[in-house]
Scaffold this motif. Structure first.
Motif, PDB file in Angstrom:
ATOM      1  N   GLU A 155       0.837  -1.207   0.000  1.00 28.74           N
ATOM      2  CA  GLU A 155       0.000   0.000   0.000  1.00 28.74           C
ATOM      3  C   GLU A 155       0.870   1.254   0.000  1.00 28.74           C
ATOM      4  O   GLU A 155       0.577   2.241  -0.701  1.00 28.74           O
ATOM      5  CB  GLU A 155      -0.917  -0.016   1.222  1.00 28.74           C
ATOM      6  CG  GLU A 155      -1.931   1.108   1.253  1.00 28.74           C
ATOM      7  CD  GLU A 155      -2.901   1.060   0.073  1.00 28.74           C
ATOM      8  OE1 GLU A 155      -3.336   2.145  -0.370  1.00 28.74           O
ATOM      9  OE2 GLU A 155      -3.204  -0.062  -0.411  1.00 28.74           O
ATOM     10  N   TRP A 156       1.958   1.241   0.769  1.00 27.50           N
ATOM     11  CA  TRP A 156       2.903   2.375   0.785  1.00 27.50           C
ATOM     12  C   TRP A 156       3.484   2.599  -0.611  1.00 27.50           C
ATOM     13  O   TRP A 156       3.621   3.747  -1.066  1.00 27.50           O
ATOM     14  CB  TRP A 156       4.007   2.096   1.794  1.00 27.50           C
ATOM     15  CG  TRP A 156       5.144   3.083   1.792  1.00 27.50           C
ATOM     16  CD1 TRP A 156       6.254   3.068   0.994  1.00 27.50           C
ATOM     17  CD2 TRP A 156       5.263   4.242   2.619  1.00 27.50           C
ATOM     18  NE1 TRP A 156       7.069   4.131   1.290  1.00 27.50           N
ATOM     19  CE2 TRP A 156       6.489   4.871   2.277  1.00 27.50           C
ATOM     20  CE3 TRP A 156       4.472   4.803   3.626  1.00 27.50           C
ATOM     21  CZ2 TRP A 156       6.928   6.032   2.900  1.00 27.50           C
ATOM     22  CZ3 TRP A 156       4.914   5.961   4.254  1.00 27.50           C
ATOM     23  CH2 TRP A 156       6.121   6.552   3.887  1.00 27.50           C
ATOM     24  N   MET A 157       3.842   1.515  -1.282  1.00 31.59           N
ATOM     25  CA  MET A 157       4.442   1.629  -2.612  1.00 31.59           C
ATOM     26  C   MET A 157       3.432   2.201  -3.609  1.00 31.59           C
ATOM     27  O   MET A 157       3.794   3.050  -4.443  1.00 31.59           O
ATOM     28  CB  MET A 157       4.915   0.247  -3.071  1.00 31.59           C
ATOM     29  CG  MET A 157       5.674   0.241  -4.378  1.00 31.59           C
ATOM     30  SD  MET A 157       6.469  -1.346  -4.721  1.00 31.59           S
ATOM     31  CE  MET A 157       5.041  -2.434  -4.812  1.00 31.59           C
ATOM     32  N   ARG A 158       2.167   1.780  -3.525  1.00 29.77           N
ATOM     33  CA  ARG A 158       1.153   2.314  -4.439  1.00 29.77           C
ATOM     34  C   ARG A 158       0.975   3.825  -4.245  1.00 29.77           C
ATOM     35  O   ARG A 158       0.876   4.580  -5.214  1.00 29.77           O
ATOM     36  CB  ARG A 158      -0.176   1.593  -4.220  1.00 29.77           C
ATOM     37  CG  ARG A 158      -0.264   0.233  -4.898  1.00 29.77           C
ATOM     38  CD  ARG A 158      -1.666  -0.315  -4.854  1.00 29.77           C
ATOM     39  NE  ARG A 158      -2.004  -0.816  -3.525  1.00 29.77           N
ATOM     40  CZ  ARG A 158      -1.808  -2.063  -3.127  1.00 29.77           C
ATOM     41  NH1 ARG A 158      -1.266  -2.940  -3.969  1.00 29.77           N
ATOM     42  NH2 ARG A 158      -2.145  -2.453  -1.921  1.00 29.77           N
ATOM     43  N   ARG A 159       0.960   4.273  -3.020  1.00 24.87           N
ATOM     44  CA  ARG A 159       0.795   5.711  -2.758  1.00 24.87           C
ATOM     45  C   ARG A 159       2.041   6.497  -3.178  1.00 24.87           C
ATOM     46  O   ARG A 159       1.929   7.604  -3.714  1.00 24.87           O
ATOM     47  CB  ARG A 159       0.511   5.925  -1.276  1.00 24.87           C
ATOM     48  CG  ARG A 159      -0.835   5.346  -0.836  1.00 24.87           C
ATOM     49  CD  ARG A 159      -1.099   5.588   0.639  1.00 24.87           C
ATOM     50  NE  ARG A 159      -2.357   5.008   1.050  1.00 24.87           N
ATOM     51  CZ  ARG A 159      -2.859   5.104   2.283  1.00 24.87           C
ATOM     52  NH1 ARG A 159      -2.181   5.764   3.218  1.00 24.87           N
ATOM     53  NH2 ARG A 159      -4.014   4.546   2.579  1.00 24.87           N
ATOM     54  N   SER A 160       3.223   5.921  -2.941  1.00 26.50           N
ATOM     55  CA  SER A 160       4.461   6.607  -3.332  1.00 26.50           C
ATOM     56  C   SER A 160       4.546   6.757  -4.838  1.00 26.50           C
ATOM     57  O   SER A 160       4.984   7.810  -5.348  1.00 26.50           O
ATOM     58  CB  SER A 160       5.666   5.825  -2.806  1.00 26.50           C
ATOM     59  OG  SER A 160       5.712   5.829  -1.399  1.00 26.50           O
ATOM     60  N   GLU A 161       4.137   5.717  -5.561  1.00 26.46           N
ATOM     61  CA  GLU A 161       4.205   5.777  -7.024  1.00 26.46           C
ATOM     62  C   GLU A 161       3.297   6.867  -7.569  1.00 26.46           C
ATOM     63  O   GLU A 161       3.575   7.457  -8.616  1.00 26.46           O
ATOM     64  CB  GLU A 161       3.816   4.420  -7.609  1.00 26.46           C
ATOM     65  CG  GLU A 161       4.869   3.341  -7.390  1.00 26.46           C
ATOM     66  CD  GLU A 161       4.399   1.962  -7.824  1.00 26.46           C
ATOM     67  OE1 GLU A 161       3.173   1.797  -8.015  1.00 26.46           O
ATOM     68  OE2 GLU A 161       5.246   1.069  -7.960  1.00 26.46           O
ATOM     69  N   ALA A 162       2.199   7.139  -6.858  1.00 25.32           N
ATOM     70  CA  ALA A 162       1.252   8.151  -7.332  1.00 25.32           C
ATOM     71  C   ALA A 162       1.677   9.574  -6.973  1.00 25.32           C
ATOM     72  O   ALA A 162       1.304  10.529  -7.674  1.00 25.32           O
ATOM     73  CB  ALA A 162      -0.136   7.866  -6.756  1.00 25.32           C
ATOM     74  N   ARG A 163       2.469   9.736  -5.907  1.00 25.64           N
ATOM     75  CA  ARG A 163       2.725  11.087  -5.381  1.00 25.64           C
ATOM     76  C   ARG A 163       4.170  11.555  -5.494  1.00 25.64           C
ATOM     77  O   ARG A 163       4.429  12.758  -5.479  1.00 25.64           O
ATOM     78  CB  ARG A 163       2.323  11.145  -3.906  1.00 25.64           C
ATOM     79  CG  ARG A 163       0.859  10.832  -3.663  1.00 25.64           C
ATOM     80  CD  ARG A 163       0.573  10.828  -2.157  1.00 25.64           C
ATOM     81  NE  ARG A 163      -0.806  10.460  -1.873  1.00 25.64           N
ATOM     82  CZ  ARG A 163      -1.305  10.324  -0.647  1.00 25.64           C
ATOM     83  NH1 ARG A 163      -0.521  10.529   0.404  1.00 25.64           N
ATOM     84  NH2 ARG A 163      -2.564   9.990  -0.478  1.00 25.64           N
ATOM     85  N   HIS A 164       5.116  10.621  -5.553  1.00 21.10           N
ATOM     86  CA  HIS A 164       6.519  11.011  -5.417  1.00 21.10           C
ATOM     87  C   HIS A 164       7.358  10.520  -6.596  1.00 21.10           C
ATOM     88  O   HIS A 164       6.931   9.672  -7.379  1.00 21.10           O
ATOM     89  CB  HIS A 164       7.097  10.470  -4.102  1.00 21.10           C
ATOM     90  CG  HIS A 164       6.305  10.863  -2.896  1.00 21.10           C
ATOM     91  ND1 HIS A 164       6.236  12.153  -2.437  1.00 21.10           N
ATOM     92  CD2 HIS A 164       5.531  10.110  -2.058  1.00 21.10           C
ATOM     93  CE1 HIS A 164       5.455  12.208  -1.367  1.00 21.10           C
ATOM     94  NE2 HIS A 164       5.018  10.979  -1.115  1.00 21.10           N
ATOM     95  N   GLN A 165       8.558  11.054  -6.704  1.00 22.71           N
ATOM     96  CA  GLN A 165       9.473  10.643  -7.754  1.00 22.71           C
ATOM     97  C   GLN A 165      10.179   9.336  -7.424  1.00 22.71           C
ATOM     98  O   GLN A 165      10.705   8.682  -8.306  1.00 22.71           O
ATOM     99  CB  GLN A 165      10.520  11.734  -7.996  1.00 22.71           C
ATOM    100  CG  GLN A 165       9.957  13.008  -8.608  1.00 22.71           C
ATOM    101  CD  GLN A 165      11.052  13.947  -9.051  1.00 22.71           C
ATOM    102  OE1 GLN A 165      12.224  13.718  -8.761  1.00 22.71           O
ATOM    103  NE2 GLN A 165      10.682  15.002  -9.759  1.00 22.71           N
ATOM    104  N   HIS A 166      10.216   8.970  -6.158  1.00 18.38           N
ATOM    105  CA  HIS A 166      10.869   7.750  -5.725  1.00 18.38           C
ATOM    106  C   HIS A 166       9.950   7.012  -4.762  1.00 18.38           C
ATOM    107  O   HIS A 166       9.061   7.607  -4.161  1.00 18.38           O
ATOM    108  CB  HIS A 166      12.193   8.032  -4.998  1.00 18.38           C
ATOM    109  CG  HIS A 166      13.136   8.916  -5.747  1.00 18.38           C
ATOM    110  ND1 HIS A 166      13.989   8.440  -6.706  1.00 18.38           N
ATOM    111  CD2 HIS A 166      13.347  10.265  -5.673  1.00 18.38           C
ATOM    112  CE1 HIS A 166      14.712   9.439  -7.185  1.00 18.38           C
ATOM    113  NE2 HIS A 166      14.337  10.555  -6.581  1.00 18.38           N
ATOM    114  N   VAL A 167      10.194   5.703  -4.604  1.00 18.43           N
ATOM    115  CA  VAL A 167       9.596   4.959  -3.502  1.00 18.43           C
ATOM    116  C   VAL A 167      10.615   4.992  -2.366  1.00 18.43           C
ATOM    117  O   VAL A 167      11.714   4.453  -2.493  1.00 18.43           O
ATOM    118  CB  VAL A 167       9.274   3.501  -3.896  1.00 18.43           C
ATOM    119  CG1 VAL A 167       8.745   2.725  -2.687  1.00 18.43           C
ATOM    120  CG2 VAL A 167       8.247   3.482  -5.021  1.00 18.43           C
ATOM    121  N   LEU A 168      10.271   5.691  -1.298  1.00 16.62           N
ATOM    122  CA  LEU A 168      11.188   5.845  -0.171  1.00 16.62           C
ATOM    123  C   LEU A 168      10.881   4.818   0.907  1.00 16.62           C
ATOM    124  O   LEU A 168       9.726   4.444   1.116  1.00 16.62           O
ATOM    125  CB  LEU A 168      11.076   7.257   0.415  1.00 16.62           C
ATOM    126  CG  LEU A 168      11.349   8.417  -0.538  1.00 16.62           C
ATOM    127  CD1 LEU A 168      11.156   9.744   0.182  1.00 16.62           C
ATOM    128  CD2 LEU A 168      12.747   8.320  -1.120  1.00 16.62           C
TER     129      LEU A 168
END
Length: 467
Positions: free
Chosen positions: A165-178
Motif C-alpha cells: 500500500e505504501w508503494m502504491r501511494r508513493s508511485e502516485a505522489r513522489h518521484q521515488h519509492v522511499l
C-alpha cells in the motif's frame, strides 16, 4: 535382547560414556533398543526373532559429520542397508533413518532403524536464544510482521500488505519509492522467508501478539509482492543527448522493458514503476496488478513474461529479451508428446515401463494425460503429494510454466501407473516386487540394478512418507 553391547578392542569412548549418541531401534516392538555409547562399537545381538542366540554382525563407527556413521559388515553373510546389499567385510555410510537387516534377505530377520540422538549441548544453546518482539515489528503498522518483505539497499522489513500500500501511494505522489523507516530510495523489494520463520516462532511463543483474523484478511488483500520487484525512479533520462552513458545509466537502460520505451497497447510504464524480472529470459515486465493476465506461475510462484507480452502483442524487445507465449500458458492449451524427464523420480526404467504400458493399450501419452487431466479437474485425484504450490487451487485453466507442467504430468502418470491392472504390464515388469520405499526410495538414484529390479511406482511401506 540386552541394550548393552560389546565393543572392539580399539574402540574409543565418546566424550560422555554415559550418553548414547545413537541407537538401533528394532521394528519389532518385542525387542529393546540397542544404544550406541562409543565412537566405535561392535553390535552383538539377536538377528532373528525366532532365536535367542546373539551374534556379532556389524561394527558402527561414528563419523565426524553430524548424523552419520559407517557400518562395517562383520557377519558371515551379506546384510541389507536401505535395501542395498552389503557383502561380508563390506562397509557403507548410514544416516539417521537408515533401515538395516542383519541378514541377506528381509524375511526371517529382525529389522532395525539407525537413529542419531540429538546433541543435548546444542539443544540447550538453541533454547537460550531470545528475540525481542519489538525488533520484529513493521514500522508502518507497529505490529509483528505478517508475510514479511525486505527493502533494499537499507534492508528494513515490513508487512507485505503495508509496504504494498505504501508503494502504491508513493508511485502516485513522489518521484521515488522511499523506505518508510529511513527514507532511503528503495531499489528492490522481495519476500523474506527466513524472517517469516522467525515471525511464526514469535507468534507461537506469545499468542497475545497475534492480530485478529479480519486484520490479517485486510493485509492479505493489499499484498502485491509475490516475487522480487525492481523499482525505478521518475528521474528523467535525456536519452537523445547521451553520447557516453554512465554506469548507472547503462544499468537503467538494461532494466527497461518494451513499455518503458514506447506506449504499447495503450500503456507506458511510469519511470518509477515496479518491474518483475522473468525467471526464464531474465527480461523485464511491468508489475501490473490491476489486469487479468497472470504474471506468476501458480505452481512455483516465479514470474514469467510470456503471457503478458502475448496479451500486449509484443513478440520481441529492442533492449530486453521477451518470452514467447508457449513458455507460459494454461494447462488446457498444452500437449505432451513424450514422458517428461522428471516423471517417476527421474527413474528411466520406470519411464520406459510406463511408455510400454501406454503402447500396449494402443494409446498415446497425450491421450492418457488428457484423460487424467479431466479427472484432475473434476477433483477425483488426491492432491496431497502434488509437487506444486497452491495445489488445491490449480485447474486446467491455470497458467503454469513448462517445468511445473512437466511436474504435473509426472504426478498424473504416477496415478495412471498405480491404478493399472497387471494385464497391461510387460512380462518383465509384472514380475518385479515392490520396493519397500516406493517412490521415495533413494537407492534408485544411484544403484542401477536396484532401480531396474524393483518397482518404485508404488506407495512406500517403510519410512515416514505420505501414501
Amino acid at each position: 535382547m540386552t541394550t548393552e553391547t560389546g565393543q572392539s578392542s580399539g574402540s574409543k569412548p565418546s566424550d560422555d560414556d554415559d550418553v548414547a549418541w545413537a541407537k538401533l531401534v528394532p521394528l519389532d516392538t518385542r525387542f529393546s533398543d540397542i544404544e550406541i555409547r562409543c565412537n566405535d562399537m561392535v553390535i552383538c545381538s539377536e538377528i532373528k526373532p525366532s532365536s535367542s542366540e546373539r551374534r556379532e554382525w556389524c561394527r558402527i563407527t561414528k563419523n565426524l559429520g553430524q548424523g552419520s556413521a559407517t557400518l562395517h559388515n562383520k557377519s558371515s553373510d551379506a546384510i541389507l542397508v536401505d535395501e542395498a546389499i552389503i557383502p561380508k567385510d563390506g562397509a557403507v555410510d548410514i544416516m539417521s533413518g537408515s533401515e538395516i537387516v542383519p541378514g541377506p534377505g528381509g524375511q526371517g530377520y529382525l529389522q532395525y532403524r539407525f537413529t542419531v540422538m540429538p546433541a543435548p549441548d546444542s539443544n540447550s544453546q538453541l533454547l537460550k536464544i531470545s528475540i525481542d518482539p519489538d525488533h520484529a515489528k513493521c514500522s508502518i503498522c507497529l505490529n509483528v510482521w505478517h508475510d514479511v518483505v525486505t527493502a533494499a539497499p537499507c534492508l528494513h522489513n515490513f508487512c507485505n500488505g503495508c509496504f504494498s500500500e505504501w508503494m502504491r501511494r508513493s508511485e502516485a505522489r513522489h518521484q521515488h519509492v522511499l523506505c518508510p523507516q529511513c527514507r532511503t530510495t528503495v531499489q528492490f523489494v522481495g519476500r523474506n522467508h527466513f524472517l517469516q520463520n522467525i515471525q511464526e516462532d514469535i507468534l507461537k511463543a506469545d499468542a497475545g501478539l497475534r492480530r485478529p483474523a479480519e486484520d490479517i484478511a485486510v493485509l492479505d488483500s493489499s499484498s502485491s509482492i509475490q516475487s522480487n520487484l525492481i523499482i525505478g525512479s521518475k528521474r528523467k533520462r535525456r536519452l537523445s543527448t547521451l553520447v557516453s552513458p554512465t554506469l548507472e545509466e547503462r544499468d537503467s537502460l538494461r532494466l527497461q522493458c518494451p513499455q518503458c520505451v514506447a506506449t504499447i497497447g495503450g500503456y507506458r510504464c511510469e519511470r518509477h514503476g515496479a518491474h518483475l524480472q522473468c525467471h526464464l529470459c531474465r527480461g523485464m515486465m511491468p508489475n501490473r496488478t490491476n489486469i487479468q493476465v497472470p504474471l506468476h506461475c501458480m505452481g512455483c510462484d516465479r514470474p514469467f513474461c510470456g503471457a503478458y507480452w502475448s496479451s500486449q502483442n509484443v513478440t520481441h524487445g529492442e533492449s530486453t529479451p521477451v518470452c514467447s507465449r508457449d513458455t507460459f500458458r494454461p494447462i488446457s492449451e498444452r500437449t505432451v508428446t513424450r514422458i517428461p524427464f522428471l516423471t517417476h523420480e527421474m527413474n528411466r526404467h520406470e519411464q520406459d515401463i510406463t511408455q510400454r504400458c501406454i503402447a500396449k493399450m494402443g494409446r498415446t501419452v497425450q491421450d492418457v494425460v488428457a484423460e487424467w487431466f479431466r479427472l484432475f479437474n473434476d477433483r477425483q485425484i488426491d492432491r496431497s503429494r502434488m509437487p506444486l504450490n497452491h495445489a488445491e487451487s490449480i485447474t486446467i485453466s491455470t497458467h503454469v510454466c513448462n517445468e511445473c507442467y512437466d511436474k504435473l504430468v509426472g504426478f498424473l502418470l504416477y496415478w495412471f501407473r498405480v491404478t493399472l491392472t497387471v494385464d497391461y504390464f510387460p512380462a518383465d515388469a509384472a514380475a518385479r516386487e515392490n520396493c519397500w520405499y516406493g517412490y521415495a526410495c533413494r537407492t534408485q538414484h544411484h544403484n542401477e540394478e536396484h532401480a531396474r529390479k524393483r518397482n518404485h511406482v508404488c506407495r512406500p511401506t517403510r519410512g515416514n512418507h505420505p501414501s
